[in-house]
Design an enzyme around this catalytic site. Structure first.
Site, PDB file in Angstrom:
ATOM      1  N   SER A  93       0.842  -1.199   0.000  1.00 40.67           N
ATOM      2  CA  SER A  93       0.000   0.000   0.000  1.00 40.67           C
ATOM      3  C   SER A  93       0.883   1.258   0.000  1.00 40.67           C
ATOM      4  CB  SER A  93      -0.962  -0.040   1.192  1.00 40.67           C
ATOM      5  OG  SER A  93      -1.963   0.957   1.069  1.00 40.67           O
ATOM      6  N   ASP A 192      -8.878  -6.062  -5.074  1.00 34.72           N
ATOM      7  CA  ASP A 192      -8.621  -4.724  -4.556  1.00 34.72           C
ATOM      8  C   ASP A 192      -9.463  -3.693  -5.306  1.00 34.72           C
ATOM      9  OD1 ASP A 192      -7.456  -2.772  -3.008  1.00 34.72           O
ATOM     10  OD2 ASP A 192      -5.404  -3.131  -3.683  1.00 34.72           O
ATOM     11  N   HIS A 222      -6.699  -5.883  -0.593  1.00 35.06           N
ATOM     12  CA  HIS A 222      -5.688  -4.828  -0.568  1.00 35.06           C
ATOM     13  C   HIS A 222      -4.404  -5.222   0.173  1.00 35.06           C
ATOM     14  CE1 HIS A 222      -4.002  -0.927  -0.976  1.00 35.06           C
ATOM     15  NE2 HIS A 222      -4.066  -0.637   0.317  1.00 35.06           N
TER      16      HIS A 222
END
Length: 246
Positions: A93, A192, A222
């Site tokens: 991320s 995601d 994610h």
């Protein structure tokens, strides 16, 4: 209830070093199992905790991307001070954004970017993420719904002004992808949000390094380091790193 705060970690192993980077509103637990997996295979792994993360949301909102990038740099220099001359950077991320930034600005052995955005979310969505984090944190503290609602309403009166800086940093990273010359592995969860799945393609297409690979995990969302296919993620990261000429 007292929450056990997340902390930086270092797993000392062999002479191959990996800097592991967590996500926005996340903490080092995002990458801890991956760190253990690599350590068991003779890698030295270090993961810094960004300022304000793993703490009360009231602490988080007073920090910014410049603080967090400095924490990344401190982690990188920590490994250098330990004697490592070659360091791979692996992040998920926002940590994936930082791993790409490291690849563009620092001498790194390799880059692994997992579910990294290079198209910034709008400010409202970023702020919602902070508020969702605040609600989760306060529930873990054992607070009741009324108290949580009162504290979040109070939190809303002190907005996180650095959200625009986060957005701008992510957007600017798109312009730096062509500067990355180190071997790069791009990993992306198929479940995601579209922002991230589209970013994975943009990252891969704009990397100028000759040694690059894009891999998908169709059953994962994610934070793929903690999702259903996490063991496959760990294995793929290890195979990629182990295939380098250290």
């Amino acid at each position: 209830m007292k929450i056990v705060s997340a902390k930086p970690f270092t797993y000392r192993g062999g002479n191959k070093a990996v800097l592991l980077l967590h996500g926005f509103t996340g903490n080092t637990r995002d990458v801890k199992m991956l760190g253990r997996y690599l350590h068991e295979r003779d890698y030295t792994c270090h993961s810094p905790l960004y300022r304000g993360h793993g703490l009360e949301p009231e602490e988080l909102i007073h920090t910014n991307p410049e603080n967090w990038w400095q924490d990344v740099l401190n982690g990188y220099h920590f490994l250098q001070d330990e004697g490592f001359k070659e360091i791979a950077v692996v992040g998920v991320s926002l940590g994936g954004v930082f791993s790409l930034k490291a690849g563009a600005e620092l001498p790194v052995k390799a880059v692994v970017s997992m579910c990294a955005p290079v198209r910034g979310k709008n400010i409202d969505r970023l702020w919602k993420r902070v508020l969702d984090y605040a609600e989760r944190y306060k529930k873990l503290e054992g607070k009741n719904e009324e108290q949580i609602s009162t504290e979040i309403n109070e939190l809303k009166k002190t907005p996180m002004h650095s959200l625009r800086e986060i957005q701008q940093m992510i957007d600017h990273m798109n312009e730096k992808l062509s500067l990355i010359s180190s071997p790069t592995l791009v990993l992306q969860g198929g479940l995601d949000d579209y922002l991230y799945t589209e970013s994975a393609r943009v990252i891969y297409d704009n990397l100028k390094t000759k040694y690059k690979r894009l891999k998908w995990y169709e059953q994962s969302g994610h934070i793929i380091t903690l999702d259903k296919e996490r063991e496959k993620v760990y294995e793929d990261v290890y195979i990629f790193l182990n295939g380098l000429n250290w």
